[in-house]
Design a protein around this motif. Sequence first.
Motif, PDB file in Angstrom:
ATOM      1  N   VAL A  16      -2.248  16.152 -14.231  1.00 48.64           N
ATOM      2  CA  VAL A  16      -2.844  14.861 -14.587  1.00 48.64           C
ATOM      3  C   VAL A  16      -4.256  14.737 -14.001  1.00 48.64           C
ATOM      4  O   VAL A  16      -5.126  14.108 -14.606  1.00 48.64           O
ATOM      5  N   VAL A  17      -4.479  15.340 -12.858  1.00 48.53           N
ATOM      6  CA  VAL A  17      -5.772  15.212 -12.170  1.00 48.53           C
ATOM      7  C   VAL A  17      -6.972  15.495 -13.082  1.00 48.53           C
ATOM      8  O   VAL A  17      -7.935  14.727 -13.079  1.00 48.53           O
ATOM      9  N   ASP A  21      -9.235   9.971 -15.269  1.00 52.26           N
ATOM     10  CA  ASP A  21      -9.864   8.754 -15.786  1.00 52.26           C
ATOM     11  C   ASP A  21      -9.144   8.258 -17.039  1.00 52.26           C
ATOM     12  O   ASP A  21      -8.877   7.059 -17.178  1.00 52.26           O
ATOM     13  N   ALA A  22      -8.829   9.177 -17.928  1.00 51.35           N
ATOM     14  CA  ALA A  22      -8.080   8.806 -19.135  1.00 51.35           C
ATOM     15  C   ALA A  22      -6.689   8.304 -18.763  1.00 51.35           C
ATOM     16  O   ALA A  22      -6.202   7.321 -19.340  1.00 51.35           O
ATOM     17  N   ALA A  23      -6.052   8.958 -17.793  1.00 56.00           N
ATOM     18  CA  ALA A  23      -4.708   8.538 -17.368  1.00 56.00           C
ATOM     19  C   ALA A  23      -4.741   7.124 -16.792  1.00 56.00           C
ATOM     20  O   ALA A  23      -3.856   6.319 -17.076  1.00 56.00           O
ATOM     21  N   ALA A  24      -5.758   6.818 -16.008  1.00 53.62           N
ATOM     22  CA  ALA A  24      -5.876   5.464 -15.450  1.00 53.62           C
ATOM     23  C   ALA A  24      -6.041   4.446 -16.579  1.00 53.62           C
ATOM     24  O   ALA A  24      -5.437   3.369 -16.546  1.00 53.62           O
ATOM     25  N   VAL A  87       0.801 -10.498  -6.343  1.00 46.51           N
ATOM     26  CA  VAL A  87       1.831  -9.567  -6.798  1.00 46.51           C
ATOM     27  C   VAL A  87       3.199 -10.040  -6.310  1.00 46.51           C
ATOM     28  O   VAL A  87       3.362 -10.444  -5.163  1.00 46.51           O
ATOM     29  N   LYS A  88       4.170  -9.962  -7.216  1.00 42.81           N
ATOM     30  CA  LYS A  88       5.544 -10.366  -6.918  1.00 42.81           C
ATOM     31  C   LYS A  88       6.446  -9.130  -6.922  1.00 42.81           C
ATOM     32  O   LYS A  88       6.110  -8.116  -7.532  1.00 42.81           O
ATOM     33  N   PRO A  89       7.601  -9.224  -6.268  1.00 42.82           N
ATOM     34  CA  PRO A  89       8.489  -8.055  -6.209  1.00 42.82           C
ATOM     35  C   PRO A  89       8.826  -7.475  -7.580  1.00 42.82           C
ATOM     36  O   PRO A  89       8.848  -6.260  -7.756  1.00 42.82           O
ATOM     37  N   GLU A  90       9.042  -8.332  -8.562  1.00 40.45           N
ATOM     38  CA  GLU A  90       9.423  -7.845  -9.892  1.00 40.45           C
ATOM     39  C   GLU A  90       8.287  -7.100 -10.592  1.00 40.45           C
ATOM     40  O   GLU A  90       8.529  -6.339 -11.537  1.00 40.45           O
ATOM     41  N   ASP A  91       7.063  -7.296 -10.146  1.00 42.91           N
ATOM     42  CA  ASP A  91       5.925  -6.580 -10.741  1.00 42.91           C
ATOM     43  C   ASP A  91       6.012  -5.073 -10.497  1.00 42.91           C
ATOM     44  O   ASP A  91       5.466  -4.281 -11.270  1.00 42.91           O
ATOM     45  N   TYR A  92       6.696  -4.685  -9.444  1.00 43.56           N
ATOM     46  CA  TYR A  92       6.827  -3.257  -9.144  1.00 43.56           C
ATOM     47  C   TYR A  92       7.579  -2.520 -10.256  1.00 43.56           C
ATOM     48  O   TYR A  92       7.288  -1.364 -10.538  1.00 43.56           O
ATOM     49  N   ASN A  93       8.548  -3.197 -10.886  1.00 44.95           N
ATOM     50  CA  ASN A  93       9.267  -2.560 -12.002  1.00 44.95           C
ATOM     51  C   ASN A  93       8.334  -2.301 -13.175  1.00 44.95           C
ATOM     52  O   ASN A  93       8.397  -1.245 -13.808  1.00 44.95           O
ATOM     53  N   ALA A  94       7.480  -3.273 -13.484  1.00 42.00           N
ATOM     54  CA  ALA A  94       6.534  -3.107 -14.594  1.00 42.00           C
ATOM     55  C   ALA A  94       5.560  -1.969 -14.308  1.00 42.00           C
ATOM     56  O   ALA A  94       5.256  -1.158 -15.197  1.00 42.00           O
ATOM     57  N   VAL A  95       5.085  -1.884 -13.093  1.00 40.14           N
ATOM     58  CA  VAL A  95       4.162  -0.818 -12.707  1.00 40.14           C
ATOM     59  C   VAL A  95       4.849   0.542 -12.812  1.00 40.14           C
ATOM     60  O   VAL A  95       4.281   1.496 -13.356  1.00 40.14           O
ATOM     61  N   GLY A  96       6.069   0.628 -12.324  1.00 44.27           N
ATOM     62  CA  GLY A  96       6.805   1.889 -12.404  1.00 44.27           C
ATOM     63  C   GLY A  96       7.030   2.335 -13.837  1.00 44.27           C
ATOM     64  O   GLY A  96       6.867   3.515 -14.166  1.00 44.27           O
ATOM     65  N   ALA A  97       7.378   1.385 -14.705  1.00 46.68           N
ATOM     66  CA  ALA A  97       7.598   1.720 -16.114  1.00 46.68           C
ATOM     67  C   ALA A  97       6.304   2.192 -16.766  1.00 46.68           C
ATOM     68  O   ALA A  97       6.302   3.163 -17.531  1.00 46.68           O
ATOM     69  N   SER A  98       5.190   1.532 -16.458  1.00 51.48           N
ATOM     70  CA  SER A  98       3.902   1.945 -17.015  1.00 51.48           C
ATOM     71  C   SER A  98       3.491   3.313 -16.480  1.00 51.48           C
ATOM     72  O   SER A  98       2.930   4.128 -17.216  1.00 51.48           O
ATOM     73  N   LEU A  99       3.780   3.569 -15.219  1.00 47.83           N
ATOM     74  CA  LEU A  99       3.470   4.881 -14.647  1.00 47.83           C
ATOM     75  C   LEU A  99       4.230   5.978 -15.390  1.00 47.83           C
ATOM     76  O   LEU A  99       3.650   6.998 -15.773  1.00 47.83           O
ATOM     77  N   ARG A 101       5.453   5.896 -18.447  1.00 52.92           N
ATOM     78  CA  ARG A 101       4.941   6.048 -19.817  1.00 52.92           C
ATOM     79  C   ARG A 101       3.588   6.754 -19.819  1.00 52.92           C
ATOM     80  O   ARG A 101       3.297   7.554 -20.718  1.00 52.92           O
ATOM     81  N   THR A 102       2.772   6.489 -18.812  1.00 54.70           N
ATOM     82  CA  THR A 102       1.480   7.168 -18.694  1.00 54.70           C
ATOM     83  C   THR A 102       1.684   8.661 -18.479  1.00 54.70           C
ATOM     84  O   THR A 102       1.012   9.482 -19.110  1.00 54.70           O
ATOM     85  N   LEU A 103       2.588   9.008 -17.595  1.00 54.86           N
ATOM     86  CA  LEU A 103       2.877  10.421 -17.344  1.00 54.86           C
ATOM     87  C   LEU A 103       3.419  11.096 -18.595  1.00 54.86           C
ATOM     88  O   LEU A 103       3.040  12.232 -18.912  1.00 54.86           O
ATOM     89  N   GLU A 104       4.270  10.392 -19.317  1.00 55.49           N
ATOM     90  CA  GLU A 104       4.822  10.950 -20.551  1.00 55.49           C
ATOM     91  C   GLU A 104       3.713  11.238 -21.561  1.00 55.49           C
ATOM     92  O   GLU A 104       3.670  12.305 -22.172  1.00 55.49           O
ATOM     93  N   LYS A 105       2.784  10.292 -21.718  1.00 58.64           N
ATOM     94  CA  LYS A 105       1.668  10.491 -22.658  1.00 58.64           C
ATOM     95  C   LYS A 105       0.730  11.587 -22.164  1.00 58.64           C
ATOM     96  O   LYS A 105       0.263  12.415 -22.944  1.00 58.64           O
ATOM     97  N   GLY A 106       0.430  11.562 -20.873  1.00 55.29           N
ATOM     98  CA  GLY A 106      -0.534  12.510 -20.324  1.00 55.29           C
ATOM     99  C   GLY A 106      -0.017  13.931 -20.228  1.00 55.29           C
ATOM    100  O   GLY A 106      -0.776  14.885 -20.405  1.00 55.29           O
ATOM    101  N   LEU A 107       1.276  14.074 -19.959  1.00 53.41           N
ATOM    102  CA  LEU A 107       1.846  15.409 -19.776  1.00 53.41           C
ATOM    103  C   LEU A 107       2.444  15.991 -21.046  1.00 53.41           C
ATOM    104  O   LEU A 107       2.654  17.205 -21.126  1.00 53.41           O
ATOM    105  N   GLY A 108       2.749  15.153 -22.007  1.00 49.99           N
ATOM    106  CA  GLY A 108       3.334  15.647 -23.252  1.00 49.99           C
ATOM    107  C   GLY A 108       4.631  16.380 -23.005  1.00 49.99           C
ATOM    108  O   GLY A 108       5.517  15.884 -22.304  1.00 49.99           O
TER     109      GLY A 108
END
Length: 141
Positions: A16-17, A21-24, A87-99, A101-108
């Motif tokens: 990913v490195v 920039d695209a991954a972010a 930031v609220k505790p439940e926001d961590y779930n949204a961040v994890g899910a986005s992470l 999905r980002t890895l899935e798109k970036g790594l194929g």
Amino acid sequence: MQDPQITLVQSSFAKVVPIKDAAAGIFYDDLFETAPHVKPYFANADMAEQGSKLMATLAVVVNGLRDLDKIVPVAQELAVRHVGYGVKPEDYNAVGASLLRTLEKGLGEDFTPEVKEAWTTAYTTLSGVMIDAAYGKETEK
């Protein structure tokens, strides 16, 4: 985390490195689309700078997975600062899910079920520590 999982996280992040920039950009686009309630947290942020900070923080965490005693205190301090941004505790779930999905798109095709499981374990472990530090151990995860 088990050593093979750490190896999977580190080797997949190394892929990913070069596209950091695209991954972010993918990450924040996904986060704002799937969890629009978090967008105000970034109202005054330069998103290019924010993306750089995100990727730098991920690099520190990923590279430190074999030495959690060094990265946990940093993650805890970061979590406490994030409370001040709203930031609220439940926001961590949204961040994890986005992470993920980002890895899935970036790594194929390199985003195998084993890689997903390793990242999920790493994120769940670290986010749990961060939530505990920021909101107390009794907080729902």
